[in-house]
Design a protein around this motif. Structure first.
Motif, short mmCIF file in Angstrom:
data_model
loop_
_atom_site.label_atom_id
_atom_site.label_comp_id
_atom_site.label_asym_id
_atom_site.label_seq_id
_atom_site.Cartn_x
_atom_site.Cartn_y
_atom_site.Cartn_z
N ARG A 29 -13.46 65.16 -41.02
CA ARG A 29 -14.31 64.11 -41.57
C ARG A 29 -15.64 64.66 -42.12
NH1 ARG A 29 -12.25 59.25 -40.92
NH2 ARG A 29 -10.70 58.87 -39.29
N GLY A 30 -15.77 65.99 -42.09
CA GLY A 30 -16.99 66.60 -42.63
C GLY A 30 -18.21 66.37 -41.77
N TRP A 31 -17.99 66.18 -40.46
CA TRP A 31 -19.10 65.86 -39.56
C TRP A 31 -19.33 67.00 -38.57
CZ3 TRP A 31 -21.12 64.04 -34.80
CH2 TRP A 31 -22.25 63.20 -34.90
N LEU A 32 -19.39 68.22 -39.09
CA LEU A 32 -19.66 69.38 -38.25
C LEU A 32 -20.85 70.15 -38.81
CD1 LEU A 32 -16.25 71.06 -37.26
CD2 LEU A 32 -17.89 69.95 -35.76
N GLY A 33 -21.58 70.80 -37.93
CA GLY A 33 -22.67 71.65 -38.35
C GLY A 33 -23.90 70.89 -38.81
N LYS A 34 -24.65 71.53 -39.72
CA LYS A 34 -25.87 70.94 -40.26
C LYS A 34 -25.70 70.66 -41.74
CE LYS A 34 -28.90 73.31 -36.96
NZ LYS A 34 -30.10 74.17 -36.78
N VAL A 35 -26.42 69.65 -42.22
CA VAL A 35 -26.30 69.23 -43.62
C VAL A 35 -27.68 69.14 -44.24
CG1 VAL A 35 -25.60 67.35 -45.16
CG2 VAL A 35 -24.18 67.95 -43.19
N LEU A 36 -27.82 69.65 -45.45
CA LEU A 36 -29.07 69.57 -46.19
C LEU A 36 -29.10 68.27 -46.98
CD1 LEU A 36 -31.71 71.06 -46.98
CD2 LEU A 36 -30.46 71.99 -48.95
N MET A 37 -30.09 67.42 -46.72
CA MET A 37 -30.20 66.14 -47.40
C MET A 37 -30.88 66.30 -48.76
SD MET A 37 -28.77 64.23 -45.16
CE MET A 37 -29.19 62.55 -45.66
N GLU A 38 -30.79 65.25 -49.58
CA GLU A 38 -31.37 65.29 -50.92
C GLU A 38 -32.88 65.48 -50.89
OE1 GLU A 38 -30.22 61.87 -53.11
OE2 GLU A 38 -28.09 62.39 -53.17
N ASP A 39 -33.53 65.00 -49.81
CA ASP A 39 -34.98 65.14 -49.71
C ASP A 39 -35.40 66.49 -49.12
OD1 ASP A 39 -34.24 64.89 -47.09
OD2 ASP A 39 -35.48 63.13 -46.67
N GLY A 40 -34.42 67.38 -48.91
CA GLY A 40 -34.72 68.71 -48.39
C GLY A 40 -34.68 68.81 -46.88
N ALA A 41 -34.47 67.70 -46.20
CA ALA A 41 -34.42 67.71 -44.74
C ALA A 41 -33.06 68.24 -44.27
CB ALA A 41 -34.66 66.31 -44.18
N MET A 42 -33.08 69.03 -43.22
CA MET A 42 -31.87 69.55 -42.60
C MET A 42 -31.56 68.70 -41.37
SD MET A 42 -29.51 71.96 -42.88
CE MET A 42 -30.25 73.31 -43.80
N ILE A 43 -30.38 68.10 -41.34
CA ILE A 43 -30.02 67.27 -40.20
C ILE A 43 -28.80 67.85 -39.48
CG2 ILE A 43 -30.94 65.18 -41.25
CD1 ILE A 43 -27.97 64.36 -41.72
N GLU A 44 -28.73 67.56 -38.18
CA GLU A 44 -27.59 67.99 -37.37
C GLU A 44 -26.55 66.89 -37.31
OE1 GLU A 44 -28.27 70.53 -33.65
OE2 GLU A 44 -30.11 69.35 -33.79
N LEU A 45 -25.32 67.26 -37.51
CA LEU A 45 -24.21 66.34 -37.29
C LEU A 45 -23.49 66.81 -36.02
CD1 LEU A 45 -23.01 65.87 -40.99
CD2 LEU A 45 -24.52 64.41 -39.64
N GLY A 46 -22.27 67.29 -36.14
CA GLY A 46 -21.52 67.69 -34.95
C GLY A 46 -21.76 69.13 -34.55
N THR A 47 -22.98 69.50 -34.29
CA THR A 47 -23.27 70.84 -33.78
C THR A 47 -22.94 70.87 -32.29
OG1 THR A 47 -25.54 70.26 -33.18
CG2 THR A 47 -25.18 71.09 -35.41
N PRO A 48 -22.75 72.07 -31.72
CA PRO A 48 -22.51 72.14 -30.28
C PRO A 48 -23.59 71.46 -29.46
CG PRO A 48 -21.98 74.24 -31.29
CD PRO A 48 -22.59 73.38 -32.36
N ARG A 49 -24.85 71.56 -29.90
CA ARG A 49 -25.94 70.92 -29.18
C ARG A 49 -25.79 69.40 -29.20
NH1 ARG A 49 -31.02 68.56 -29.44
NH2 ARG A 49 -30.64 67.99 -31.62
N ARG A 50 -25.48 68.85 -30.39
CA ARG A 50 -25.30 67.40 -30.49
C ARG A 50 -24.11 66.93 -29.67
NH1 ARG A 50 -26.25 64.04 -34.71
NH2 ARG A 50 -25.81 62.51 -33.10
#
Length: 214
Positions: A81-102
Motif C-alpha cells: 500500500r506504499g505505507w513504509l518508510g519516510k515520505v517527502l511531502m510537497e512542502d518539503g516536510a519529511m514524514i514517517e509512515l510505517g517505519t520500525p519506530r512507528r
C-alpha cells in the motif's frame, strides 16, 4: 511436553473489537474519549489500511505475538500500500509512515491500552474480594519522578485517583497495578493518602475516557 498457550485475553479483545474506525492525519485530531470509541493510526488515510493494521493488532493480542512477529507480518502488507518508510511531502516536510519506530508505537500503544481496559473489567469483577489496588513501576530503564513517588501507593479500587492514573498513564508508561485483599493491603502498610489528582494522559485519563463510553 509442549507448553500450553495462555488463553486469549477476552476482555482486552472485546475492548479492541468494539471500536469503530477513524481516519486522522494526527493523533490529536481525535478528542478525548474518541480514542476509546475509534481505532486510529496517524497518517493512515484509508479505511482499508486502517483495517489491515487493526487486524494485525488483533491477531497479536489474541495470539500473544511479539513485536517482531507483528512487524514481520504487517510490513509486507504495508509495503503493497506504499505505507513504509519516510515520505517527502510537497512542502518539503519529511514524514514517517510505517517505519520500525512507528510500528513499535502502534503495537505498544494499542496493546497496552487494550490490556489495561481488559484488566479493569477483571478488577471490577473481583473487587468484592480484592478491594484495593497497589501501584507498581514497570520494567522501563528510567521512570518519571511522579511515577516513582507513586510506587507502593495503595488505594481502594473505586478511588477517583485511578480514573486518571491507572497505567498506562503517560506516553510510553509501563507501570502496572496489582489487585489486593484487605489483609494484603494491611501487610503492605495499609491504605495510602491519595495524591492530588492531576491527569497525565491528556486532559482525561484512559480509564475515565473508557467509562464515559461504556
Amino acid at each position: 511436553m509442549t507448553p500450553t498457550a495462555p488463553p486469549p485475553p477476552r476482555e482486552a479483545l472485546a475492548y479492541l473489537r468494539a471500536k469503530g474506525y477513524k481516519i486522522a492525519w494526527d493523533y490529536r485530531d481525535l478528542w478525548k474519549e474518541e480514542h476509546v470509541r475509534a481505532f486510529t493510526v496517524a497518517k493512515a488515510m484509508t479505511q482499508e489500511l486502517l483495517m489491515e493494521i487493526r487486524q494485525a493488532v488483533d491477531a497479536a493480542l489474541a495470539e500473544g505475538k511479539t513485536f517482531k512477529q507483528f512487524q514481520d507480518e504487517l510490513e509486507p502488507l504495508l509495503g503493497k500500500r506504499g505505507w513504509l518508510g519516510k515520505v517527502l511531502m510537497e512542502d518539503g516536510a519529511m514524514i514517517e509512515l510505517g517505519t520500525p519506530r512507528r510500528l513499535k508505537i502502534i503495537y505498544d500503544t494499542h496493546m497496552r491500552t487494550a490490556r489495561a481496559a481488559g484488566q479493569w473489567v477483571r478488577i471490577e469483577r473481583n473487587k468484592a474480594a480484592l478491594p484495593y489496588l497497589r501501584y507498581g513501576l514497570g520494567p522501563s530503564r528510567e521512570h518519571r519522578l511522579q511515577h516513582v513517588q507513586w510506587e507502593g501507593l495503595i488505594l481502594p479500587v473505586d478511588a477517583p485517583f485511578w480514573d486518571t492514573h491507572l497505567p498506562p498513564n503517560g506516553w510510553g508508561c509501563r507501570c502496572r497495578v496489582r489487585q489486593m485483599t484487605e489483609r494484603q493491603a494491611s501487610q503492605r502498610g495499609g491504605v495510602s493518602e491519595a495524591p492530588e489528582k492531576k491527569p497525565l494522559f491528556g486532559k482525561t485519563g484512559v480509564l475515565a475516557k473508557w467509562k464515559k463510553c461504556r
